[in-house]
Design an enzyme around this catalytic site. Structure first.
Site, PDB file in Angstrom:
ATOM      1  N   GLY A  34       0.812  -1.215   0.000  1.00  0.00           N
ATOM      2  CA  GLY A  34       0.000   0.000   0.000  1.00  0.00           C
ATOM      3  C   GLY A  34       0.843   1.262   0.000  1.00  0.00           C
ATOM      4  O   GLY A  34       0.536   2.231  -0.703  1.00  0.00           O
ATOM      5  N   CYS A  35       1.911   1.254   0.765  1.00  0.00           N
ATOM      6  CA  CYS A  35       2.770   2.437   0.859  1.00  0.00           C
ATOM      7  C   CYS A  35       3.514   2.682  -0.451  1.00  0.00           C
ATOM      8  O   CYS A  35       3.719   3.830  -0.857  1.00  0.00           O
ATOM      9  CB  CYS A  35       3.757   2.285   2.008  1.00  0.00           C
ATOM     10  N   THR A  36       3.885   1.612  -1.125  1.00  0.00           N
ATOM     11  CA  THR A  36       4.539   1.752  -2.422  1.00  0.00           C
ATOM     12  C   THR A  36       3.582   2.364  -3.435  1.00  0.00           C
ATOM     13  O   THR A  36       3.931   3.318  -4.137  1.00  0.00           O
ATOM     14  CB  THR A  36       5.066   0.390  -2.912  1.00  0.00           C
ATOM     15  N   ASN A  39       3.010   6.101  -2.670  1.00  0.00           N
ATOM     16  CA  ASN A  39       4.150   6.911  -3.088  1.00  0.00           C
ATOM     17  C   ASN A  39       4.238   7.008  -4.605  1.00  0.00           C
ATOM     18  O   ASN A  39       4.535   8.077  -5.149  1.00  0.00           O
ATOM     19  CB  ASN A  39       5.448   6.362  -2.493  1.00  0.00           C
TER      20      ASN A  39
END
Length: 145
Positions: A34-36, A39
């Site tokens: 999710g964080c990838t 970003n």
């Protein structure tokens, strides 16, 4: 409000030295799915944020070197701030008790803040869902005129 943290472009980022409005998004951890995606979405739209007059910075508790590797691996165009001591995370009250794999943990609640030139928070999103979030933030900024 002011703070200073290591930034992936080198040196220290000081909020007080920023002369334009800011999109500051907090995410739990580098190199997680999710964080990838989050970003990558902000990176893809980064030129549009800049065109609208805003800087975009991502922030998590990861170490500076981890951020640098993450930024390079995914060719992120925006910069990342390292907050391993949770100083700025606590300033924005994004540290929350959560459950991960059935166990209680303390971590970053995915959140985004828009700060005006005077460093006032003019909009915040908490408990962010990644899908279309960067687009939603950009649309809000565009609606300000």
């Amino acid at each position: 409000m002011d703070f200073s943290l290591p930034i992936t472009s080198g040196g220290e980022f000081k909020l007080s030295e920023l002369t334009k409005p800011l999109v500051l998004f907090f995410y739990p951890r580098d190199n997680t799915p999710g964080c990838t995606v989050e970003n990558q979405d902000f990176s893809r739209l980064y030129p549009e944020f800049i065109k609208a007059g805003y800087e975009v910075l991502g922030i998590s508790r990861d170490k500076h070197i981890t951020h640098c590797n993450f930024q390079k691996k995914h060719a992120l165009t925006h910069q990342l701030l390292a907050d391993p001591e949770e100083t700025v995370c606590n300033l924005f009250n994004v540290m929350k008790d959560k459950t991960m794999y059935g166990k209680p943990v303390r971590g970053i609640e995915r959140s985004t803040f828009i700060l005006d030139k005077e460093k006032n928070i003019i909009k915040e999103w908490r408990k962010v869902t990644v899908d279309n979030h960067a687009e939603e933030v950009l649309e809000f900024i565009k609606s300000l005129g």
